[in-house]
Design a protein around this motif. Sequence first.
Motif, PDB file in Angstrom:
ATOM      1  N   VAL A 285       0.841  -1.202   0.000  1.00 27.98           N
ATOM      2  CA  VAL A 285       0.000   0.000   0.000  1.00 27.98           C
ATOM      3  C   VAL A 285       0.875   1.250   0.000  1.00 27.98           C
ATOM      4  CG1 VAL A 285      -1.634   1.373   1.355  1.00 27.98           C
ATOM      5  CG2 VAL A 285      -2.001  -1.078   1.081  1.00 27.98           C
ATOM      6  N   ALA A 286       1.910   1.237   0.823  1.00 24.91           N
ATOM      7  CA  ALA A 286       2.783   2.407   0.967  1.00 24.91           C
ATOM      8  C   ALA A 286       3.429   2.781  -0.357  1.00 24.91           C
ATOM      9  CB  ALA A 286       3.850   2.128   2.017  1.00 24.91           C
ATOM     10  N   TYR A 287       3.979   1.806  -1.067  1.00 25.70           N
ATOM     11  CA  TYR A 287       4.698   2.137  -2.295  1.00 25.70           C
ATOM     12  C   TYR A 287       3.793   2.258  -3.512  1.00 25.70           C
ATOM     13  CZ  TYR A 287       8.857   2.349   0.364  1.00 25.70           C
ATOM     14  OH  TYR A 287       9.778   2.766   1.290  1.00 25.70           O
ATOM     15  N   PHE A 288       2.578   1.746  -3.418  1.00 27.06           N
ATOM     16  CA  PHE A 288       1.578   2.059  -4.443  1.00 27.06           C
ATOM     17  C   PHE A 288       1.204   3.535  -4.344  1.00 27.06           C
ATOM     18  CE2 PHE A 288      -2.895   2.760  -5.513  1.00 27.06           C
ATOM     19  CZ  PHE A 288      -2.902   2.364  -6.845  1.00 27.06           C
ATOM     20  N   VAL A 289       0.951   3.999  -3.127  1.00 29.30           N
ATOM     21  CA  VAL A 289       0.606   5.409  -2.914  1.00 29.30           C
ATOM     22  C   VAL A 289       1.771   6.309  -3.328  1.00 29.30           C
ATOM     23  CG1 VAL A 289       0.069   7.143  -1.155  1.00 29.30           C
ATOM     24  CG2 VAL A 289      -1.076   4.914  -1.104  1.00 29.30           C
ATOM     25  N   THR A 290       2.997   5.889  -2.982  1.00 32.72           N
ATOM     26  CA  THR A 290       4.180   6.677  -3.339  1.00 32.72           C
ATOM     27  C   THR A 290       4.344   6.764  -4.848  1.00 32.72           C
ATOM     28  OG1 THR A 290       5.276   5.956  -1.303  1.00 32.72           O
ATOM     29  CG2 THR A 290       6.671   6.898  -3.009  1.00 32.72           C
ATOM     30  N   ALA A 291       4.117   5.644  -5.538  1.00 37.01           N
ATOM     31  CA  ALA A 291       4.214   5.650  -7.006  1.00 37.01           C
ATOM     32  C   ALA A 291       3.168   6.586  -7.603  1.00 37.01           C
ATOM     33  CB  ALA A 291       4.034   4.240  -7.544  1.00 37.01           C
ATOM     34  N   LEU A 292       1.953   6.550  -7.076  1.00 36.08           N
ATOM     35  CA  LEU A 292       0.890   7.416  -7.578  1.00 36.08           C
ATOM     36  C   LEU A 292       1.239   8.882  -7.352  1.00 36.08           C
ATOM     37  CD1 LEU A 292      -1.911   7.527  -8.855  1.00 36.08           C
ATOM     38  CD2 LEU A 292      -2.908   7.322  -6.566  1.00 36.08           C
ATOM     39  N   PHE A 293       1.811   9.187  -6.202  1.00 43.48           N
ATOM     40  CA  PHE A 293       2.230  10.553  -5.879  1.00 43.48           C
ATOM     41  C   PHE A 293       3.312  11.019  -6.857  1.00 43.48           C
ATOM     42  CE2 PHE A 293       5.022  13.508  -3.576  1.00 43.48           C
ATOM     43  CZ  PHE A 293       4.119  14.457  -3.139  1.00 43.48           C
ATOM     44  N   THR A 294       4.313  10.164  -7.098  1.00 42.91           N
ATOM     45  CA  THR A 294       5.416  10.520  -7.990  1.00 42.91           C
ATOM     46  C   THR A 294       4.942  10.651  -9.425  1.00 42.91           C
ATOM     47  OG1 THR A 294       6.858   9.222  -6.525  1.00 42.91           O
ATOM     48  CG2 THR A 294       7.789   9.946  -8.612  1.00 42.91           C
ATOM     49  N   ILE A 295       4.046   9.764  -9.847  1.00 43.98           N
ATOM     50  CA  ILE A 295       3.475   9.855 -11.197  1.00 43.98           C
ATOM     51  C   ILE A 295       2.701  11.165 -11.367  1.00 43.98           C
ATOM     52  CG2 ILE A 295       1.681   8.874 -12.710  1.00 43.98           C
ATOM     53  CD1 ILE A 295       2.611   6.095 -11.725  1.00 43.98           C
ATOM     54  N   SER A 296       2.042  11.610 -10.307  1.00 44.64           N
ATOM     55  CA  SER A 296       1.314  12.883 -10.368  1.00 44.64           C
ATOM     56  C   SER A 296       2.256  14.044 -10.665  1.00 44.64           C
ATOM     57  CB  SER A 296       0.584  13.130  -9.045  1.00 44.64           C
ATOM     58  OG  SER A 296      -0.412  12.151  -8.824  1.00 44.64           O
ATOM     59  N   LEU A 297       3.446  14.001 -10.071  1.00 43.74           N
ATOM     60  CA  LEU A 297       4.433  15.046 -10.344  1.00 43.74           C
ATOM     61  C   LEU A 297       4.939  14.956 -11.785  1.00 43.74           C
ATOM     62  CD1 LEU A 297       6.201  14.684  -6.935  1.00 43.74           C
ATOM     63  CD2 LEU A 297       5.286  16.836  -7.793  1.00 43.74           C
ATOM     64  N   LEU A 298       5.113  13.730 -12.269  1.00 38.16           N
ATOM     65  CA  LEU A 298       5.507  13.529 -13.668  1.00 38.16           C
ATOM     66  C   LEU A 298       4.454  14.122 -14.598  1.00 38.16           C
ATOM     67  CD1 LEU A 298       7.805  11.844 -15.247  1.00 38.16           C
ATOM     68  CD2 LEU A 298       5.984  10.165 -15.578  1.00 38.16           C
ATOM     69  N   VAL A 299       3.182  13.886 -14.279  1.00 40.90           N
ATOM     70  CA  VAL A 299       2.071  14.408 -15.080  1.00 40.90           C
ATOM     71  C   VAL A 299       2.067  15.938 -15.061  1.00 40.90           C
ATOM     72  CG1 VAL A 299      -0.454  14.629 -15.144  1.00 40.90           C
ATOM     73  CG2 VAL A 299       0.602  12.376 -14.873  1.00 40.90           C
ATOM     74  N   LEU A 300       2.329  16.517 -13.901  1.00 44.60           N
ATOM     75  CA  LEU A 300       2.351  17.979 -13.799  1.00 44.60           C
ATOM     76  C   LEU A 300       3.436  18.571 -14.695  1.00 44.60           C
ATOM     77  CD1 LEU A 300       1.851  18.436  -9.944  1.00 44.60           C
ATOM     78  CD2 LEU A 300       0.286  19.184 -11.735  1.00 44.60           C
ATOM     79  N   GLY A 301       4.638  17.973 -14.642  1.00 47.14           N
ATOM     80  CA  GLY A 301       5.715  18.475 -15.489  1.00 47.14           C
ATOM     81  C   GLY A 301       5.427  18.280 -16.960  1.00 47.14           C
ATOM     82  N   ALA A 302       4.901  17.098 -17.317  1.00 44.54           N
ATOM     83  CA  ALA A 302       4.622  16.794 -18.717  1.00 44.54           C
ATOM     84  C   ALA A 302       3.480  17.637 -19.255  1.00 44.54           C
ATOM     85  CB  ALA A 302       4.292  15.311 -18.867  1.00 44.54           C
ATOM     86  N   GLY A 303       2.432  17.787 -18.466  1.00 45.62           N
ATOM     87  CA  GLY A 303       1.251  18.500 -18.932  1.00 45.62           C
ATOM     88  C   GLY A 303       1.473  19.973 -19.161  1.00 45.62           C
ATOM     89  N   LEU A 304       2.341  20.597 -18.364  1.00 37.69           N
ATOM     90  CA  LEU A 304       2.505  22.047 -18.448  1.00 37.69           C
ATOM     91  C   LEU A 304       3.797  22.495 -19.119  1.00 37.69           C
ATOM     92  CD1 LEU A 304       1.172  23.176 -14.939  1.00 37.69           C
ATOM     93  CD2 LEU A 304      -0.027  23.153 -17.126  1.00 37.69           C
ATOM     94  N   LEU A 305       4.856  21.671 -19.047  1.00 34.32           N
ATOM     95  CA  LEU A 305       6.155  22.167 -19.496  1.00 34.32           C
ATOM     96  C   LEU A 305       6.806  21.364 -20.618  1.00 34.32           C
ATOM     97  CD1 LEU A 305       7.767  23.087 -16.043  1.00 34.32           C
ATOM     98  CD2 LEU A 305       6.479  24.550 -17.594  1.00 34.32           C
ATOM     99  N   PHE A 306       6.309  20.151 -20.903  1.00 39.22           N
ATOM    100  CA  PHE A 306       6.940  19.350 -21.953  1.00 39.22           C
ATOM    101  C   PHE A 306       6.834  20.060 -23.306  1.00 39.22           C
ATOM    102  CE2 PHE A 306       6.652  15.889 -25.215  1.00 39.22           C
ATOM    103  CZ  PHE A 306       7.966  15.450 -25.092  1.00 39.22           C
ATOM    104  N   GLY A 307       7.959  20.156 -23.985  1.00 39.81           N
ATOM    105  CA  GLY A 307       7.987  20.822 -25.286  1.00 39.81           C
ATOM    106  C   GLY A 307       8.181  22.316 -25.205  1.00 39.81           C
TER     107      GLY A 307
END
Length: 420
Positions: free
Chosen positions: A237-259
Amino acid sequence: MKEERQLHTTLDQPAGVKKTSIIGPGLIVAATGVGAGDLVAALVAGTNYGLVFLWAIMIGAILKFVLNEGVGRWHLISGKTILEGWHLMGKWATGYFGVYSVIWGFVYGAAGTASCALAASALFPQLSLTAWAIIHGILGLVLVWSGQYKRFEHVMNILIGIMFITVVGAAILVLPQLGDVMGTAVPALPKGSLIYALGLIGGVGGSLTMASYGYWLEENKWKGSSFLSAVRYDSAVAYFVTALFTISLLVLGAGLLFGTDVTISGEKGLVDFAGILGNELHPAVRYLFLVGFWAASFTSVLGVWNGVPYLFADFIRTVRHQRIPNEELSKSKAYRFYVLWLTFPPMLLHIIGKPVALIIAYGALGAIFMPFLAITLLYLLNKKKYVGAIDRGQKWSNVGLAVSILLFIVLAVNELMNLF
């Protein structure tokens, strides 16, 4: 039939443990390991490569699960702490930790509180960075000084909830802007990005506090092999939540700044990124992200202030052959000395800066701690004289630990080459 149902319940889950209570110590370990540096790494990954490195985050979470489960399993099966395990391997292992813990604590005491100060100052600029850093160090001391684990756990759970809701919430708001970026989600390894990808894998919720997991299990009264399934569930549970949290940051960077030509650099870049969120979405989202940044930073500080002193107190108990029960470690003089060591001497670094020699020594020692943890776990968990009959799942654990060792050795060599 009634007796059979009772027996089945006992085998599945230790008596007196509710399902909801099997979410706790592991999540605290994982959240403590996610600091501002991990936030920056995930944002930069999204900014530079889009969603390419989703696979790296998931692999990182799996490997950290293996390490965390290994620490918990050692405590439960052997009945010994990780420090006692290291001592069984020889004085070299205990000595390494003793030297490392003193240097690491001094520098992290400054670095961790500085990260909190950066977020707090962006929210409330009325106070200086130095003032905010000192406030967070003292606040950490106040919250752990009494040795009341349940109070610490309650505060940590609140902070974890805040960091998860704010950052994941911000990512959900950005999802509609992903558009063509979704095409980058195909697993790949862009040219020249191997070390970067390995660093992202190695940084998913991993830190010295992984070794504190066993002490937090003790505080929750999880003892004996009957709690193995609980530890595995907790770690998953702990590292599933951590992965989801980290993926959210990846999405934020990709969605707003990629390219785009915008770059994120250092922890100061998180404050700048919060401003971008405010401009692109809504001014309130800026504050939402900054609160998440602060919560992630302070969970790291508070987790260290509570968890690492257990290790230091156990180190002192082990080398001095003291007879202090595990449940009394948090009230020992050595535990409180280390809390003071984390809090007050590092304040000097906020004023005079970080001496180069100290940073080099810290980086050199810190670079080899995670492989040290993985190597020692691989050795200890395969010694029948310590753990008895080898668990059926040990084969897969060995594979995960071996992969972790290779990963962390590569990262350690790269870190040392950069330092020297």
